[in-house]
Design a protein around this motif. Sequence first.
Motif, PDB file in Angstrom:
ATOM      1  N   GLY A  89      26.098  62.145  18.178  1.00 17.01           N
ATOM      2  CA  GLY A  89      24.973  62.982  18.563  1.00 17.01           C
ATOM      3  C   GLY A  89      25.379  64.418  18.785  1.00 17.01           C
ATOM      4  N   VAL A  90      24.409  65.303  18.617  1.00 16.04           N
ATOM      5  CA  VAL A  90      24.601  66.724  18.897  1.00 16.04           C
ATOM      6  C   VAL A  90      23.270  67.260  19.413  1.00 16.04           C
ATOM      7  CG1 VAL A  90      24.031  67.382  16.522  1.00 16.04           C
ATOM      8  CG2 VAL A  90      25.357  68.944  17.946  1.00 16.04           C
ATOM      9  N   ALA A  91      23.331  68.124  20.417  1.00 17.61           N
ATOM     10  CA  ALA A  91      22.125  68.707  21.001  1.00 17.61           C
ATOM     11  C   ALA A  91      22.380  70.174  21.291  1.00 17.61           C
ATOM     12  CB  ALA A  91      21.722  67.967  22.273  1.00 17.61           C
ATOM     13  N   LEU A  92      21.327  70.975  21.225  1.00 18.41           N
ATOM     14  CA  LEU A  92      21.407  72.401  21.518  1.00 18.41           C
ATOM     15  C   LEU A  92      20.806  72.653  22.885  1.00 18.41           C
ATOM     16  CD1 LEU A  92      22.096  75.264  20.589  1.00 18.41           C
ATOM     17  CD2 LEU A  92      19.837  75.374  19.525  1.00 18.41           C
ATOM     18  N   LEU A  93      21.630  73.143  23.817  1.00 21.38           N
ATOM     19  CA  LEU A  93      21.193  73.419  25.179  1.00 21.38           C
ATOM     20  C   LEU A  93      21.022  74.920  25.355  1.00 21.38           C
ATOM     21  CD1 LEU A  93      20.733  71.921  27.948  1.00 21.38           C
ATOM     22  CD2 LEU A  93      23.026  72.683  28.542  1.00 21.38           C
ATOM     23  N   GLY A  94      19.819  75.349  25.722  1.00 25.67           N
ATOM     24  CA  GLY A  94      19.550  76.779  25.831  1.00 25.67           C
ATOM     25  C   GLY A  94      19.670  77.448  24.475  1.00 25.67           C
ATOM     26  N   GLU A  95      20.214  78.668  24.451  1.00 26.74           N
ATOM     27  CA  GLU A  95      20.318  79.429  23.212  1.00 26.74           C
ATOM     28  C   GLU A  95      21.668  79.286  22.531  1.00 26.74           C
ATOM     29  OE1 GLU A  95      18.111  81.523  21.504  1.00 26.74           O
ATOM     30  OE2 GLU A  95      16.661  80.475  22.738  1.00 26.74           O
ATOM     31  N   ASN A  96      22.710  78.917  23.306  1.00 29.22           N
ATOM     32  CA  ASN A  96      24.038  79.081  22.721  1.00 29.22           C
ATOM     33  C   ASN A  96      25.033  77.987  23.092  1.00 29.22           C
ATOM     34  OD1 ASN A  96      25.853  80.682  21.100  1.00 29.22           O
ATOM     35  ND2 ASN A  96      26.883  81.281  22.983  1.00 29.22           N
ATOM     36  N   ASN A 135      14.690  68.874  29.015  1.00 31.34           N
ATOM     37  CA  ASN A 135      14.122  70.143  28.567  1.00 31.34           C
ATOM     38  C   ASN A 135      15.296  71.020  28.151  1.00 31.34           C
ATOM     39  OD1 ASN A 135      12.749  72.494  28.092  1.00 31.34           O
ATOM     40  ND2 ASN A 135      11.786  72.619  30.105  1.00 31.34           N
ATOM     41  N   LEU A 136      15.820  70.762  26.963  1.00 30.65           N
ATOM     42  CA  LEU A 136      17.071  71.385  26.531  1.00 30.65           C
ATOM     43  C   LEU A 136      16.953  72.893  26.423  1.00 30.65           C
ATOM     44  CD1 LEU A 136      18.095  68.758  23.831  1.00 30.65           C
ATOM     45  CD2 LEU A 136      18.947  68.951  26.159  1.00 30.65           C
ATOM     46  N   ALA A 137      15.810  73.384  25.972  1.00 33.42           N
ATOM     47  CA  ALA A 137      15.634  74.829  25.820  1.00 33.42           C
ATOM     48  C   ALA A 137      15.759  75.550  27.161  1.00 33.42           C
ATOM     49  CB  ALA A 137      14.285  75.134  25.173  1.00 33.42           C
ATOM     50  N   ALA A 138      15.437  74.848  28.260  1.00 35.00           N
ATOM     51  CA  ALA A 138      15.497  75.453  29.591  1.00 35.00           C
ATOM     52  C   ALA A 138      16.793  75.104  30.325  1.00 35.00           C
ATOM     53  CB  ALA A 138      14.303  74.999  30.422  1.00 35.00           C
ATOM     54  N   GLY A 139      17.747  74.465  29.630  1.00 31.87           N
ATOM     55  CA  GLY A 139      19.024  74.153  30.255  1.00 31.87           C
ATOM     56  C   GLY A 139      19.044  72.867  31.048  1.00 31.87           C
ATOM     57  N   GLU A 140      18.045  71.996  30.866  1.00 30.30           N
ATOM     58  CA  GLU A 140      17.992  70.715  31.576  1.00 30.30           C
ATOM     59  C   GLU A 140      18.326  69.591  30.606  1.00 30.30           C
ATOM     60  OE1 GLU A 140      14.867  68.890  34.668  1.00 30.30           O
ATOM     61  OE2 GLU A 140      14.160  68.773  32.588  1.00 30.30           O
ATOM     62  N   VAL A 141      19.206  68.668  31.033  1.00 33.56           N
ATOM     63  CA  VAL A 141      19.618  67.586  30.149  1.00 33.56           C
ATOM     64  C   VAL A 141      19.652  66.277  30.925  1.00 33.56           C
ATOM     65  CG1 VAL A 141      22.082  68.098  30.570  1.00 33.56           C
ATOM     66  CG2 VAL A 141      21.409  66.810  28.529  1.00 33.56           C
ATOM     67  N   PHE A 142      19.165  65.195  30.278  1.00 33.76           N
ATOM     68  CA  PHE A 142      19.216  63.853  30.853  1.00 33.76           C
ATOM     69  C   PHE A 142      20.417  63.140  30.220  1.00 33.76           C
ATOM     70  CE2 PHE A 142      14.259  63.961  30.699  1.00 33.76           C
ATOM     71  CZ  PHE A 142      14.259  64.962  31.655  1.00 33.76           C
TER      72      PHE A 142
END
Length: 407
Positions: A33-40, A83-90
Amino acid sequence: MKKIIYTIGLMLGAITIGQAQTKLLETNDEMAGVALLGENMLLITKKVEGGQHLYTASLDEPETAARAVTLNAGQINAVVGGNLAAGEVFVYHKSGRRTGKISIYKWTNGEFVKGEELPVPRLRNHSYNLGMHLTGDHRQLFIAAELAGSQGYDDLYRSEWNGKSWSRPRNLGKQVNSKGAEFAPFVSNDSLFFSRQQGETAYIYGASLKNGEMGEAVRLQSVVNEKEAYNAYFRKSSDRTVWVSGTSQEQPRYIAYMLGKLPEAAAAAPLAGAVSEPLVAEEVPEQIELNEVADASPVETAPKRAVSPSLVLFNAFNRVHLNLNELAGLSRFLRQQPDGTNFVIKGYSDGYGEPAAKQRVSEQRARSVKAYIERYFAGKGFKVEVEGEVLPDKGKAHRKTELYLVQ
């Protein structure tokens, strides 16, 4: 039913229009798996001997991935939503047969801060694998497992939270499940995405999900499904999509891709003429102190920038963003500063490239640090100005970003 299929087919096909495909990382390590957290920030899931761990890396330097100590609270760990765009990860953690839990983490002031914990349903899973996706409201859990009454191998199920416990997982039915293995569920808006394994290949599918009703699953007709490959772990964050494609030809190879627009700073054009980086001694230039001339007449005291930088951060060759080690040092420094502190952030570019490109890169390095401060330290009320300068010499010591206190 035909109307539902047609609607989701249009939606899935639209993700390829006007978007650029970027190869983020290529490795022989098994990526789960790979996920994008925030912008960078990339969150990379890797299967390792005896378990599965999470690693973090900056978007423009994914090869420098480092194990995320805080996020690896179990023997098996996996990103299962947020909410990965906002820096929240489960994150799902499992250390034993009956010790599974989901923890909520927030990227705050340069570190992962653990919040609420949620249980997971008790499952009698007959498969070696287990996948999950928790919706943003914490009320629905989509599960990939082989439970009683499966259509074949691993199937997709849904469990709902009633405020105290999870309901018994329900099979999503023949609209989604087949005699093959379905896995890696992910929910975005009104759509469920997942992968379906067929022999040594796997392809990503999608199904409409409205008012609790499942539409018929259809295979995505887009670049996310490379032919004769193992395509999985599809995720959307803001206007970007990430996934993993693997192949078992001769030696296993896993590639993480992104579909969508890179951040402006990361997408800066390479410096002209920059082909390879020569070996240069890593020496930091000597600081030259400036002699202050006293004025005999009384003057009003004004904020004054310190002569020497309080923090020096080094940028990789032709890179605008800092790597995670440098960001960690920046975060430690910022946490120690009083609220409302004034800074001047000055970015530097060395002597490689055309003058206009070098000046642009120096300023982008400063703006990148400013954006990081504004995103993750907004509560401290820092006041920031940015500057850029091109240095004539070449080498690592001249590719840097400096922070000056203003007092």
